[in-house]
Design an enzyme around this catalytic site. Structure first.
Site, PDB file in Angstrom:
ATOM      1  N   SER A 658       1.783   8.285   4.370  1.00 21.19           N
ATOM      2  CA  SER A 658       1.038   8.878   3.252  1.00 21.19           C
ATOM      3  C   SER A 658       0.057   9.956   3.707  1.00 21.19           C
ATOM      4  O   SER A 658      -0.451  10.714   2.877  1.00 21.19           O
ATOM      5  CB  SER A 658       0.289   7.789   2.485  1.00 21.19           C
ATOM      6  OG  SER A 658      -0.693   7.181   3.302  1.00 21.19           O
ATOM      7  N   LYS A 701      -7.319   5.226  -3.452  1.00 23.45           N
ATOM      8  CA  LYS A 701      -7.602   6.371  -2.578  1.00 23.45           C
ATOM      9  C   LYS A 701      -8.493   7.392  -3.278  1.00 23.45           C
ATOM     10  O   LYS A 701      -9.462   7.897  -2.688  1.00 23.45           O
ATOM     11  CB  LYS A 701      -6.295   7.013  -2.127  1.00 23.45           C
ATOM     12  CG  LYS A 701      -5.487   6.143  -1.176  1.00 23.45           C
ATOM     13  CD  LYS A 701      -4.147   6.770  -0.826  1.00 23.45           C
ATOM     14  CE  LYS A 701      -3.375   5.888   0.155  1.00 23.45           C
ATOM     15  NZ  LYS A 701      -2.058   6.441   0.502  1.00 23.45           N
TER      16      LYS A 701
END
Length: 808
Positions: A658, A701
């Site tokens: 990611s 996030k």
């Protein structure tokens, strides 16, 4: 240069309108079963339960905490309610071989009745039989038998005594038994007088005594024969008198069970044994200490003399409404198959058929048993024993001591009970896969899998069904009703828990916990219903109890122990986003990613991998960066680059791809020598074509970087770059949504590296013209020029060092 617009606030959280739910409280909503949204799994379970052939047991696949056990049990109870109550089972004494008790199968409602009938039979005989033995005729016949035996014994001794007297030998009884001694004038000769006789006379007397001793031994050997004959005669006499009374009582008992052949067969055996042992009814019950000890442990055998005629009810279903559903929470060998208990008496272990104890398979016979796969696999011998039982379709009681060969105590060997049960194992997918691949017998015994969903589509219809599920949980847990505002917020939280604005989580355990806590806070405020404020308080409370580590991380960033910039610019440096967690609590944690470049041989160094902190997925992402550079820059020259990438201040393992887009941005910035905005953070993986791909944990996030910016003060320029394909997953906290709505924070949906680098640097990415060149003032043009410089420098270096030959 394409201008990418940040997402509007209404996209960041998919709301549920309380007005659309059209109810006041869940008290107005009908309950539903817990298999909502589990159509595939429900069909599999119906098939497994309906299929009566061997091996079609069920394995339920689902992660822990989703309430699968409760859902399956509820489903089974619905199915079991439509079934007939299964047969009952009892163990009785085997009068021929007592160590192999017999098992009887009885129709429902007859086991306890049979036990009580046998107790009543014995009670009746305890009254009727003793009176038979109190008549004068019985006493006279008994006296005759005893007198005859005594006469035989006396006659044998008298004959021997007479023969000894003729030889002047006396028979003396001593504490050690019988002895012979010479006599003179009917008096025993003293030893010193006997020793004074001449040798010939002594030898004659000793020879006579030796012969008499042999005859005495013969007489004594015959005494047990006489005694046995006496006992047999008494037993025959007792049987003769008791036969008619016992037969009448047994016939009366048999009439109650005339339609149950196993009981009738047993009563025939019991009748014969009662007749043979009619003398038991003449004793006071104090002779057999072992029977007394055993009877104290089994009160149903009230008189230890008649324990052998007891009935050990193993399974009784007389009060059951349908088949049994057993949830075995501790599947040990004994708990599954039953056990034979022993009692200690004077250092010896004793047992009998009344100490056979049933296991959960006995109780579930004819119905269903639910077991957690992980638990049975961790119990010694239990898994193999369950498989043997299913293969043989019979329950045979086993002990762990027998399994390992340590059994030294004589024990019972009861007849096995035929098995007709559906076994439902519940376990995670990984455990199911391991069993399929590592246990060749597993697939033959568990042919059906019910694969539970962990989430389902978020539609208006499913939102309404979710409210029905909430209502069911509230009813089961006896909680306050949930009003429409609370239900709407709970639906949003369930969607957020699923990590997808278009999905609803089916994690029933999480929903149940939230409702319990919301009910607590509603009660704390003296409310009659649970509202949105109570649900919000429950959510916040759960987070607050778990976020100590997150606070310590954010505190370290505030104090600049962990270096994260939220303002300014820097070359070769970008804020990457990752998730970390403690237990089931995860949160976003920004990380500084830096890149350094110089001339080299085309090697891209992943420092995390070099020190073995990077996992294979992370390494894969870094290798994709090399492919991207090779495919887009200095195409007519070898890649002459040495570059290093690192997660600064990362001291634990890193895996996943990611951060690969963030690493690529840092690398491009370092090559182009163009600074990147530090008020932005990045997440997303990248493929070889430069497309930014979806990642997990997008909400956490975004919120992680937002929290850091918010603690330092929102400037209106800060934000996060996420993959455009993650937009449908956004279910952000309300404070983040409010900040975006106020223009203080931004979330940019990115489709490609081109779009992302333009936002981060303010320069166009660049597109090749017809001659194959990038624009001079574009990021890609600067990168291409830099890589060409590296290639030229490398060629010139090679010529100087190797006489014009580039050895790479």
């Amino acid at each position: 240069m394409t201008e990418i617009q940040p997402l509007s606030a209404d996209v960041l959280r998919q709301r549920c309108d309380p007005q659309r739910l059209d109810f006041e409280t869940t008290a107005d909503i009908p309950s539903t079963d817990r298999l909502m949204g589990q159509g595939r799994a429900a069909d599999a379970m119906r098939f497994a339960l309906a299929m009566r052939r061997s091996g079609y047991n069920l394995f339920v696949i689902g992660e822990r905490g989703f309430g699968h056990q409760t859902s399956v049990k509820q489903f089974l109870e619905y199915q079991a309610a439509d079934s007939e109550a299964p047969d009952e089972w009892v163990y009785v004494n085997n009068f021929d071989v007592s160590r192999t008790p017999k098992v009887l199968r009885l129709p429902p409602g007859n086991a306890v009745r049979f036990r009580e009938a046998m107790e009543e039979l014995i009670d009746d005989l305890k009254v009727a039989l003793p009176s038979l033995f109190e008549t004068d005729d019985y006493r006279n016949r008994l006296r005759a038998i005893n007198d005859e035996a005594k006469e035989q014994q006396d006659q044998a001794f008298e004959t021997l005594r007479t023969k000894a007297a003729a030889e002047e030998i006396a028979i003396l009884r001593t504490p050690m038994g019988f002895a012979f001694a010479p006599t003179k004038d009917d008096k025993v000769v003293e030893p010193e007088i006997f020793n004074a006789l001449d040798k010939t006379e002594r030898e004659r007397v000793e020879g006579v005594i030796e012969g008499l001793q042999h005859e005495l031994e013969s007489v004594l050997r015959n005494m047990p024969v006489i005694e046995k004959k006496r006992r047999d005669s008494i037993r025959s006499l007792n049987a003769e008198l008791a036969s008619s009374t016992v037969s009448a009582s047994v016939a009366s008992t048999a009439e109650q069970f005339r339609d149950i052949p196993p009981v009738l067969d047993y009563l025939k055996s019991a009748e014969a044994d009662l007749v043979r042992n009619a003398g038991l009814f003449l004793q006071d019950g104090g002779e057999d200490e072992t029977a007394k000890l055993l009877s104290r442990e089994a009160p149903e055998a009230r008189d230890p003399r008649f324990r052998r005629y007891g009935v050990n009810v193993v399974v009784a279903n007389g009060d059951a409404n349908g088949a049994a559903v057993i949830l075995e929470d501790h599947p040990t060998l004994g708990n599954l198959l039953g056990r034979i208990e022993h009692l200690s008496q004077m250092g010896t272990l004793v047992t009998d058929f009344m100490l056979i104890k049933p296991g959960s398979l006995h109780k579930a016979n004819g119905g269903f048993i639910v077991i957690e796969a992980r638990k049975i696999l961790t119990e010694p011998f239990a898994w193999e024993a369950l498989k043997r039982t299913l293969r043989g379709n019979a329950i045979r009681i086993e002990s762990a001591a027998e399994q390992i060969g340590f059994a030294t105590t004589v024990t019972l060997d009861p007849e096995p009970i035929p098995l007709d049960v559906k076994v439902i194992l519940i376990g995670e997918r990984r455990l199911y896969d391991l069993l399929v691949h590592l246990d060749p017998e597993f697939s033959a015994l568990f042919k059906v899998e019910a694969d539970f969903e962990d989430r389902w589509a978020r539609t208006s219809e499913n939102e309404e069904k979710s409210v029905q599920l909430f209502s069911s949980i509230i009813d089961d847990e006896d909680l306050r009703p949930l009003d429409a505002t609370g239900a709407a917020l709970l639906i949003e939280e369930v969607s957020r828990f699923a990590g997808d604005a278009e999905r609803l989580s089916l994690h029933i355990g999480y929903v149940t916990d939230l409702l319990r806590e919301a009910d607590f806070w509603a009660g704390d405020d003296k409310k009659q219903t649970i509202g949105s404020a109570d649900v919000e308080r429950a959510i916040a409370g759960r987070i607050k109890r778990k976020d100590r580590v997150r606070e310590r991380v954010y505190e370290a960033i505030d104090r600049e122990t962990l270096l994260i910039d939220t303002a300014g610019t820097a070359i070769g440096q970008v804020n990457g986003l990752a998730v970390t967690g403690i237990g089931d609590f995860v949160f976003g944690k920004p990380s500084r990613i830096t890149a350094r470049v110089r001339m080299g041989t085309g090697k891209l160094v992943d420092i995390e991998r070099e020190v073995e902190l990077g996992g294979p997925l992370h390494s894969k992402g870094v290798l994709i960066l090399t492919s991207f550079l090779n495919a887009n820059f200095a195409l007519d020259r070898p890649l002459s680059l040495w570059a290093s990438l690192v997660f600064e201040q990362s001291y634990g393992g890193i895996d996943g791809d990611s951060a690969s887009s963030a690493e690529l941005y840092a690398l491009l910035s370092a090559l182009a020598e163009v600074p990147i905005r530090q008020d932005l953070a990045v997440t997303g993986s990248v493929n070889q074509l430069g497309q930014v791909q979806a990642i997990g944990g997008v909400n956490e996030k975004i919120e992680g970087f937002f929290d850091i910016c918010n603690r330092r003060g929102l400037t209106g320029d800060q934000g996060v770059l996420i993959p455009k394909s993650n937009t449908k997953h956004l279910m952000l906290r309300q404070d983040v949504v409010d900040a975006v709505k106020a223009g203080k924070f931004a979330v940019y949906p990115i489709h490609s590296i081109d779009e992302g680098i333009e936002i981060l640097t303010g320069l166009p990415a660049g597109v090749r013209d017809t001659s194959g060149k990038y624009p001079a003032k574009s990021i890609y043009g600067l990168v291409d020029d830099r890589l060409r410089e590296f290639a030229e420098a490398r060629r010139a270096f090679a010529e100087r060092e190797n006489g014009g030959k580039d050895n790479g």
